[in-house]
Design an enzyme around this catalytic site. Structure first.
Site, PDB file in Angstrom:
ATOM      1  N   GLU A 505      13.495   0.997   7.568  1.00 49.93           N
ATOM      2  CA  GLU A 505      11.699   1.064   8.260  1.00 49.93           C
ATOM      3  C   GLU A 505      11.047  -0.179   8.409  1.00 49.93           C
ATOM      4  OE1 GLU A 505       8.623   1.961   5.296  1.00 49.93           O
ATOM      5  OE2 GLU A 505       9.525   3.910   4.571  1.00 49.93           O
ATOM      6  N   HIS A 528       4.878   6.087   7.016  1.00 49.86           N
ATOM      7  CA  HIS A 528       4.655   5.495   5.644  1.00 49.86           C
ATOM      8  C   HIS A 528       3.044   5.347   5.430  1.00 49.86           C
ATOM      9  CE1 HIS A 528       6.847   3.207   2.255  1.00 49.86           C
ATOM     10  NE2 HIS A 528       5.851   3.584   1.955  1.00 49.86           N
TER      11      HIS A 528
END
Length: 645
Positions: A505, A528
């Site tokens: 990420e 997220h």
């Protein structure tokens, strides 16, 4: 206090009142109160008077104009009544400086050792300081002169505090024995030291920093103090072996909620915030000298980082998971780790149910078509969630709440978990993951980040699922093999999916997102944000900071993920020793031998262990030699030792 260890000869501490004992300048507050009480006057006039009063205050405190001139002019402008002074007093009682408030016990325990001096007035100072145990006889201040109508018209000019250099005269006239220490924010406070009436001076900066005053610091007789804790520590008062809170550094990363930042600062800790995550090298540099580290999910606390964490006491994960933290390395170094396992549970559950409805009804793809100018009013591929089977993998706090909410939508719920869990509602536990995969219409993952869960769902697991299954992952990115999911979506095996977490990420919002999932049909990708609601982040900030503060302030390890759990009360009327050690034989006996050697009266004692650590908490009467602490630190197996007052 044990008679064996009397208090040393302590200096008399003389505190300024305005912006030192209290957070504010009293006459500035009075100006604001009088302005608010006279709404008939034009706003411009009222604001001008308030600004004028504040300017005179600043000029006097910085030494730009004479104090006597500024005092007299302010009283003549304000002309307060006795009722105005009473109202001011009530406001000031609620504006006592934080470090003064939390050390109120030391005033009562040392009568006569704390004096208040001010160019302000007895009429409002006496009742304020009395609430913290300082009697009027220990206050040096001016007195107002009132006319027959109860309006203040001037200042008693015979009082030395009303004159330039008057604080020097007033303190010298006390003829105090021993050392005298002056504590204040203003130039007139420094003059008490400079004029020879005090042996030492602390430029007090908790509420305001005056550059001219701070510049006088020489690191010896003149020092800067951010809180009263620092002064008490330096001058040997009770708590003399405890570290001042303002010297404890807190580093909060990744946009931790402002409530957490505020909580630490209100408790007197030195807080630094960083907007984004830090990589290993940056964290190694930043963590040196830090006592508390707060982070979310993108900063990794590795064993290498911990090798450079020379002061670290605890790590707070302002999120659910702790897989980004090397828990074993933390335990080996006696560093407590806390998280917020329940604070965003409901937020994640609501998002899962919302995504389930969106995917089942093909809402996302139809929305995309509409934005492209295509009108596709059709029921093809749009189904109700009622009557469908939801398969939950991981029946913890989130999975079990999801079970309840899904049943309210009319879904049938089955779940798989390695551990025995209390089944809620009509959910049914499956002991085989393959059996669940074969039967569920919708599959939602809610497992933790342990290494064993890496690629828990891969090509083989997708092959065992129903044709046209819906797949949702809001747990951990590494538990799903992304390329396998992409192929399952492309083939139609998985009809739709929603993915909120990824193996890799971006560290910040400015970094690009790269994935083989981009562009696939009926696939919802989110950054997220499963637990990222304002309410959830506020709850996480409050919960995690409270756990960390309870650990710092009283040694409480409740909800720690790696420490033995001990729930402790506040430290009142006693001292507390916190001894964290490797779980090896003989530690408790060694601690008790030291207690007996120095004749320490034990008021309470706790010992709690886990497989690797032991945690001893001892409450003792006040009064003990520094040598006792040094011996406790030297006990074989000691990892961390702290004392609290």
């Amino acid at each position: 206090m044990n008679a064996s260890f009397p208090q040393p000869n302590l200096a008399t501490l003389v505190l300024d009142f305005d912006s030192t004992f209290t957070q504010v300048e009293a006459l500035d507050v009075l100006a604001e109160l009088l302005s608010a009480a006279d709404p008939a006057r034009p706003d411009a006039e009222r604001l001008a008077d308030v600004a004028h009063i504040k300017t005179l205050t600043d000029q006097a405190m910085s030494g730009e104009i004479s104090f006597a001139e500024a005092l007299q002019r302010r009283v003549q402008i304000l002309k307060p009544t006795r009722e105005d002074i009473a109202a001011l007093t009530e406001v000031l009682k609620g504006r006592v400086s934080a470090s003064v408030e939390r050390n109120r016990a030391v005033f009562a325990e040392n009568p006569g050792k704390f004096r208040i001096i001010s160019g302000g007035f007895h009429e409002f100072i006496d009742p304020v300081v009395a609430e913290l145990g300082i009697e009027a006889e220990y206050v040096l201040a001016n007195r107002l002169i009132f006319d027959a109508n109860g309006v203040a018209t001037g200042v008693d000019q015979t009082n030395p505090c009303s004159q330039d250099g008057g604080k020097i005269v007033a303190v010298r006239n006390l003829s105090l024995s021993g050392d005298v220490v002056m504590i204040g924010d203003g130039w007139t406070d420094y003059e008490v030291y400079k004029g020879g009436a005090a042996n030492r001076f602390y430029a007090f900066t908790e509420n305001v920093t005056r550059p001219k005053v701070v510049a006088t610091a020489d690191g010896a007789s003149v020092q800067v103090a951010a809180t009263l804790d620092e002064v008490l520590h330096a001058e040997g008062y009770e708590g003399r072996y405890s570290f001042p809170r303002s010297k404890l550094k807190v580093l909060l990363l990744e946009n931790v909620h402002p409530d957490a930042v505020r909580a630490f600062r209100e408790e007197g800790y030195d807080v630094t915030t960083v907007k984004g995550a830090l990589d290993e090298d940056a964290l190694i540099e930043a963590i040196q000298g830090v006592h508390i580290l707060g982070l979310r999910s993108k900063t990794n606390v590795t064993a290498k980082v911990l090798e450079h964490a020379d002061k670290l006491l605890a790590v707070g994960a302002f999120c659910i998971g702790t897989n980004q933290i090397d828990l074993k390395a933390c335990s080996q170094k006696g560093i407590a780790v806390f998280n917020a396992p329940y604070s965003n549970t409901r937020s994640v559950v609501e998002m899962v149910m919302g995504l389930t409805v969106i995917l089942t009804r093909s809402i996302y793809d139809k929305s995309v078509s509409m934005h492209q100018g295509k009108w596709d009013k059709s029921a093809t591929g749009a189904l109700d969630v009622r009557g469908k089977t939801l398969g939950i993998i991981g029946y913890g706090a989130i999975g079990s709440q999801l079970s309840v909410l899904a049943e309210a939508f009319g879904m049938r719920v089955i779940y798989y978990d390695l551990a025995e869990k209390l089944t809620l509602g009509n959910a049914r536990r499956y002991r085989s993951l393959d059996a669940l995969l074969a039967e569920a219409d919708v599959i939602s993952l809610h497992v933790d980040g342990r290494p064993e869960n890496k690629n828990l769902i891969g090509a083989a697991q997708f092959a065992r699922m129903k044709d046209g299954v819906l797949f949702i992952n809001l747990s951990r990115g590494h538990v799903v093999e992304i390329d396998a999911l992409a192929k399952a979506l492309a083939s139609g095996k998985v009809y739709g999916a929603a993915i909120d977490v990824f193996p890799e990420e971006p560290r910040t919002n400015d970094d690009p997102f790269v994935s083989s999932l981009i562009g696939l049909k009926n696939l919802i990708l989110t950054p997220h944000i499963g637990g990222s609601t304002e309410e959830a982040q506020e709850a996480i900030g409050q919960f995690a900071s409270e756990r960390l503060l309870n650990f710092l302030n009283r040694g409480d390890t409740t909800f720690s993920v790696n420490m033995p759990h001990v729930q402790l009360s506040e430290v009142e009327g006693r001292h507390r020793f916190l001894h964290l050690h490797r779980n090896v034989p003989g530690v408790m006996a060694a601690i008790n031998q030291i207690m007996a050697k120095y004749d320490l009266n034990v008021l309470g004692q706790h010992l709690k262990t886990n497989e690797t650590l032991g945690y001893v908490i001892v409450d003792v009467d006040k009064g003990y030699p520094k040598e006792a602490l040094e011996e406790l630190k030297a006990v074989n197996g000691t990892l961390k030792f702290r004392s609290l007052m």
